[in-house]
Scaffold this motif. Structure first.
Motif, PDB file in Angstrom:
ATOM      1  N   ALA A 119       0.846  -1.234  -0.021  1.00  0.00           N
ATOM      2  CA  ALA A 119      -0.033  -0.022  -0.057  1.00  0.00           C
ATOM      3  C   ALA A 119       0.997   1.169  -0.031  1.00  0.00           C
ATOM      4  CB  ALA A 119      -0.894  -0.117   1.145  1.00  0.00           C
ATOM      5  N   ASP A 120       0.177   2.229  -0.713  1.00  0.00           N
ATOM      6  CA  ASP A 120       1.282   3.615  -0.718  1.00  0.00           C
ATOM      7  C   ASP A 120       0.344   4.626  -0.133  1.00  0.00           C
ATOM      8  OD1 ASP A 120       2.554   5.820  -1.275  1.00  0.00           O
ATOM      9  OD2 ASP A 120       2.163   5.820  -3.728  1.00  0.00           O
ATOM     10  N   PRO A 121       0.830   4.962   1.375  1.00  0.00           N
ATOM     11  CA  PRO A 121       0.302   5.962   1.935  1.00  0.00           C
ATOM     12  C   PRO A 121      -0.029   7.287   1.109  1.00  0.00           C
ATOM     13  CG  PRO A 121       1.850   4.461   3.219  1.00  0.00           C
ATOM     14  CD  PRO A 121       1.957   4.270   1.816  1.00  0.00           C
ATOM     15  N   ALA A 122       1.066   7.745   0.351  1.00  0.00           N
ATOM     16  CA  ALA A 122       0.960   8.958  -0.200  1.00  0.00           C
ATOM     17  C   ALA A 122      -0.149   8.957  -1.259  1.00  0.00           C
ATOM     18  CB  ALA A 122       2.288   9.180  -1.097  1.00  0.00           C
ATOM     19  N   ALA A 123      -0.136   7.840  -1.981  1.00  0.00           N
ATOM     20  CA  ALA A 123      -1.367   7.934  -2.998  1.00  0.00           C
ATOM     21  C   ALA A 123      -2.660   7.964  -2.292  1.00  0.00           C
ATOM     22  CB  ALA A 123      -1.393   6.362  -3.713  1.00  0.00           C
ATOM     23  N   GLU A 124      -3.033   7.263  -1.119  1.00  0.00           N
ATOM     24  CA  GLU A 124      -3.971   7.255  -0.384  1.00  0.00           C
ATOM     25  C   GLU A 124      -4.586   8.628   0.185  1.00  0.00           C
ATOM     26  OE1 GLU A 124      -6.256   4.849   3.387  1.00  0.00           O
ATOM     27  OE2 GLU A 124      -4.176   4.524   2.536  1.00  0.00           O
ATOM     28  N   LEU A 125      -3.640   9.187   0.669  1.00  0.00           N
ATOM     29  CA  LEU A 125      -3.614  10.656   1.245  1.00  0.00           C
ATOM     30  C   LEU A 125      -4.028  11.503   0.045  1.00  0.00           C
ATOM     31  CD1 LEU A 125      -3.432  12.542   3.322  1.00  0.00           C
ATOM     32  CD2 LEU A 125      -1.075  12.852   2.832  1.00  0.00           C
ATOM     33  N   ALA A 126      -3.362  11.341  -0.851  1.00  0.00           N
ATOM     34  CA  ALA A 126      -3.447  12.217  -2.000  1.00  0.00           C
ATOM     35  C   ALA A 126      -5.051  12.045  -2.864  1.00  0.00           C
ATOM     36  CB  ALA A 126      -2.912  12.073  -3.289  1.00  0.00           C
ATOM     37  N   ALA A 127      -5.416  10.914  -2.604  1.00  0.00           N
ATOM     38  CA  ALA A 127      -6.586  10.582  -3.228  1.00  0.00           C
ATOM     39  C   ALA A 127      -7.985  11.297  -2.327  1.00  0.00           C
ATOM     40  CB  ALA A 127      -6.986   9.169  -3.464  1.00  0.00           C
ATOM     41  N   VAL A 128      -7.716  11.230  -1.089  1.00  0.00           N
ATOM     42  CA  VAL A 128      -8.440  11.659  -0.008  1.00  0.00           C
ATOM     43  C   VAL A 128      -8.627  13.211  -0.136  1.00  0.00           C
ATOM     44  CG1 VAL A 128      -9.212  12.054   2.469  1.00  0.00           C
ATOM     45  CG2 VAL A 128      -8.327   9.699   1.423  1.00  0.00           C
ATOM     46  N   LEU A 129      -7.398  13.948  -0.133  1.00  0.00           N
ATOM     47  CA  LEU A 129      -7.386  15.370  -0.464  1.00  0.00           C
ATOM     48  C   LEU A 129      -8.274  15.909  -1.552  1.00  0.00           C
ATOM     49  CD1 LEU A 129      -3.771  15.782   0.729  1.00  0.00           C
ATOM     50  CD2 LEU A 129      -5.461  16.915   1.577  1.00  0.00           C
ATOM     51  N   ALA A 130      -8.027  15.088  -2.697  1.00  0.00           N
ATOM     52  CA  ALA A 130      -8.600  15.398  -3.964  1.00  0.00           C
ATOM     53  C   ALA A 130     -10.009  15.262  -3.874  1.00  0.00           C
ATOM     54  CB  ALA A 130      -8.059  14.325  -5.117  1.00  0.00           C
ATOM     55  N   LEU A 131     -10.582  14.171  -3.064  1.00  0.00           N
ATOM     56  CA  LEU A 131     -12.005  14.256  -2.980  1.00  0.00           C
ATOM     57  C   LEU A 131     -12.780  15.132  -2.193  1.00  0.00           C
ATOM     58  CD1 LEU A 131     -12.528  10.434  -2.097  1.00  0.00           C
ATOM     59  CD2 LEU A 131     -13.265  11.593  -4.191  1.00  0.00           C
ATOM     60  N   VAL A 132     -12.022  15.689  -1.036  1.00  0.00           N
ATOM     61  CA  VAL A 132     -12.572  16.549  -0.092  1.00  0.00           C
ATOM     62  C   VAL A 132     -12.236  18.306  -1.104  1.00  0.00           C
ATOM     63  CG1 VAL A 132     -12.207  17.876   2.143  1.00  0.00           C
ATOM     64  CG2 VAL A 132     -11.555  15.255   1.979  1.00  0.00           C
ATOM     65  N   ARG A 133     -11.487  18.411  -1.824  1.00  0.00           N
ATOM     66  CA  ARG A 133     -11.136  19.558  -2.498  1.00  0.00           C
ATOM     67  C   ARG A 133     -12.261  19.819  -3.417  1.00  0.00           C
ATOM     68  NH1 ARG A 133      -4.948  18.813  -2.839  1.00  0.00           N
ATOM     69  NH2 ARG A 133      -4.282  19.937  -0.903  1.00  0.00           N
ATOM     70  N   ALA A 134     -12.362  18.579  -4.134  1.00  0.00           N
ATOM     71  CA  ALA A 134     -13.594  18.386  -5.125  1.00  0.00           C
ATOM     72  C   ALA A 134     -15.000  18.833  -4.603  1.00  0.00           C
ATOM     73  CB  ALA A 134     -13.422  17.047  -5.994  1.00  0.00           C
ATOM     74  N   SER A 135     -15.250  18.324  -3.492  1.00  0.00           N
ATOM     75  CA  SER A 135     -16.538  18.699  -2.603  1.00  0.00           C
ATOM     76  C   SER A 135     -16.745  20.267  -2.592  1.00  0.00           C
ATOM     77  CB  SER A 135     -16.560  17.913  -1.394  1.00  0.00           C
ATOM     78  OG  SER A 135     -15.799  18.627  -0.525  1.00  0.00           O
ATOM     79  N   GLY A 136     -15.760  21.033  -2.568  1.00  0.00           N
ATOM     80  CA  GLY A 136     -15.685  22.484  -2.302  1.00  0.00           C
ATOM     81  C   GLY A 136     -15.559  22.816  -0.862  1.00  0.00           C
ATOM     82  N   ALA A 137     -15.468  21.915   0.139  1.00  0.00           N
ATOM     83  CA  ALA A 137     -15.296  22.145   1.557  1.00  0.00           C
ATOM     84  C   ALA A 137     -13.971  23.146   1.825  1.00  0.00           C
ATOM     85  CB  ALA A 137     -15.208  20.852   2.241  1.00  0.00           C
ATOM     86  N   ARG A 138     -14.079  23.827   2.621  1.00  0.00           N
ATOM     87  CA  ARG A 138     -12.778  24.279   3.358  1.00  0.00           C
ATOM     88  C   ARG A 138     -12.829  24.049   4.907  1.00  0.00           C
ATOM     89  NH1 ARG A 138     -13.200  30.469   3.295  1.00  0.00           N
ATOM     90  NH2 ARG A 138     -10.879  30.102   3.941  1.00  0.00           N
ATOM     91  N   ALA A 139     -13.753  24.149   5.762  1.00  0.00           N
ATOM     92  CA  ALA A 139     -13.813  23.932   7.232  1.00  0.00           C
ATOM     93  C   ALA A 139     -14.069  22.237   7.308  1.00  0.00           C
ATOM     94  CB  ALA A 139     -14.706  24.487   7.724  1.00  0.00           C
ATOM     95  N   VAL A 140     -13.204  21.650   7.819  1.00  0.00           N
ATOM     96  CA  VAL A 140     -13.223  20.111   7.964  1.00  0.00           C
ATOM     97  C   VAL A 140     -13.051  19.905   9.418  1.00  0.00           C
ATOM     98  CG1 VAL A 140     -12.568  19.675   5.466  1.00  0.00           C
ATOM     99  CG2 VAL A 140     -10.978  19.426   7.628  1.00  0.00           C
ATOM    100  N   ALA A 141     -13.795  18.773   9.927  1.00  0.00           N
ATOM    101  CA  ALA A 141     -13.492  18.060  11.257  1.00  0.00           C
ATOM    102  C   ALA A 141     -12.616  16.768  10.759  1.00  0.00           C
ATOM    103  CB  ALA A 141     -14.726  17.785  11.894  1.00  0.00           C
ATOM    104  N   ILE A 142     -11.890  16.393  11.537  1.00  0.00           N
ATOM    105  CA  ILE A 142     -11.198  15.196  11.285  1.00  0.00           C
ATOM    106  C   ILE A 142     -11.291  14.199  12.376  1.00  0.00           C
ATOM    107  CG2 ILE A 142      -8.778  14.159  10.581  1.00  0.00           C
ATOM    108  CD1 ILE A 142      -8.158  16.971   9.793  1.00  0.00           C
ATOM    109  N   GLY A 143     -11.432  13.017  12.217  1.00  0.00           N
ATOM    110  CA  GLY A 143     -11.740  11.898  13.241  1.00  0.00           C
ATOM    111  C   GLY A 143     -10.901  10.852  12.946  1.00  0.00           C
ATOM    112  N   HIS A 144     -10.514   9.885  14.173  1.00  0.00           N
ATOM    113  CA  HIS A 144      -9.649   8.790  13.859  1.00  0.00           C
ATOM    114  C   HIS A 144      -9.907   8.006  14.985  1.00  0.00           C
ATOM    115  CE1 HIS A 144      -6.331   9.825  16.396  1.00  0.00           C
ATOM    116  NE2 HIS A 144      -6.492  10.924  16.110  1.00  0.00           N
ATOM    117  N   GLY A 145      -9.712   6.411  14.698  1.00  0.00           N
ATOM    118  CA  GLY A 145      -9.924   5.700  15.747  1.00  0.00           C
ATOM    119  C   GLY A 145      -8.213   4.923  15.740  1.00  0.00           C
ATOM    120  N   ARG A 146      -8.274   3.918  16.111  1.00  0.00           N
ATOM    121  CA  ARG A 146      -6.917   2.794  16.286  1.00  0.00           C
ATOM    122  C   ARG A 146      -6.117   2.983  14.856  1.00  0.00           C
ATOM    123  NH1 ARG A 146      -8.131  -3.134  16.468  1.00  0.00           N
ATOM    124  NH2 ARG A 146      -8.022  -2.952  14.349  1.00  0.00           N
TER     125      ARG A 146
END
Length: 274
Positions: A119-146
């Motif tokens: 798995a490529d963490p950089a590719a995964e991160l870039a894809a998530v960033l692209a999805l959020v940017r494409a949604s037009g969002a500016r203010a985000v809340a980030i959550g995480h578990g284990r």
């Protein structure tokens, strides 16, 4: 000479005349270098110190049940992850059958990063960033578990410094951590939805997100259609009640896009954001 408190191979604290060479996060069960940029940023925000632990060496940290940080120890993290195989799932499945519990789903290499050593963490991160940017969002809340801390921290760092066409940066309203098991997840759900974010970003393991998502659906105005996830949370579609995460989107471990249906994950091979 002062006395330092370290964690031993049994997971218990003990006094030491020598300082630790590695730091760790008790809740996330991970360890890394003392100068880890991810840990230093979290410490600067003030939400990490209460979970901070120290180890004499990596062998002690591993024996205590901690895994390497993907940010500051990428080679150790890759080696740790590549050592995991289907044997762990088989053992868990056998235990579940003996106890009369539901057998967990076998990890999928596309949507479970722990199941894919390549798995490529950089590719995964870039894809998530692209999805959020494409949604037009500016203010985000980030959550995480284990195990989601490094991914959440990496997203927060980039998003907070990202500039749009007008030169405006993104805003991180909150970074919320939740346990894999909880009585209700209500406190975390309220923090996660406070401030009316444009979008939510989630990382971590499936069980915690499934419980958190169910609580969000029942008790808040959270909208899964404005929620974007890393690969590890995709399995919540099978653990949470049908329809709980329907409409949520995210990235696979190789940067492709997944979308949650009512009870299934649908994979899209087109680039994120298109």
């Amino acid at each position: 000479m002062g006395t330092y408190t370290l964690v031993g191979p049994d997971g218990r604290p003990y006094p030491s005349q020598e300082p630790g060479t590695l730091g760790g996060h008790r809740g996330a069960r991970l360890y890394g270098r003392l100068d880890c940029p991810s840990a230093l940023r979290a410490l600067a925000r003030g939400g990490y110190a209460g979970q901070r632990v120290f180890f004499a060496d990596a062998a002690t940290a591993r024996a205590a049940g901690y895994r390497p940080c993907a940010v500051c120890l990428p080679e150790e993290y890759a080696a740790w992850r590549s050592g995991e195989d289907g044997g762990a799932w088989e053992a868990e499945a056998d235990a579940a059958r003996r106890d009369g519990r539901a057998v967990p789903a076998r990890p999928d290499r596309r949507t479970d990063p722990a199941a894919d050593p390549a798995a490529d963490p950089a590719a995964e991160l870039a894809a998530v960033l692209a999805l959020v940017r494409a949604s037009g969002a500016r203010a985000v809340a980030i959550g995480h578990g284990r195990d989601g801390g490094p991914a959440a921290e990496a997203f927060a760092t980039i998003w907070g410094g990202a500039l749009d066409d007008a030169g405006r940066g993104g805003t991180v309203l909150a970074v919320v951590e939740w346990p894999e098991r909880a009585a209700s997840w209500l406190r975390q759900a309220r923090r996660f939805t406070a401030g009316e974010p444009d979008a939510w970003v989630v990382a971590g393991a499936t069980p915690g997100w499934a419980g958190m998502a169910e609580r969000l659906r029942r008790s808040t105005a959270w909208d899964p259609r404005r929620t974007f996830g890393f690969a590890g949370v995709a399995g919540a579609v099978a653990l949470a009640p049908p329809g709980t995460v329907e409409g949520m989107r995210g990235a696979t471990v190789d940067g492709a896009v997944w979308r949650a249906g009512r009870a299934l994950i649908h994979l899209d091979t087109s680039p994120a954001g298109h």
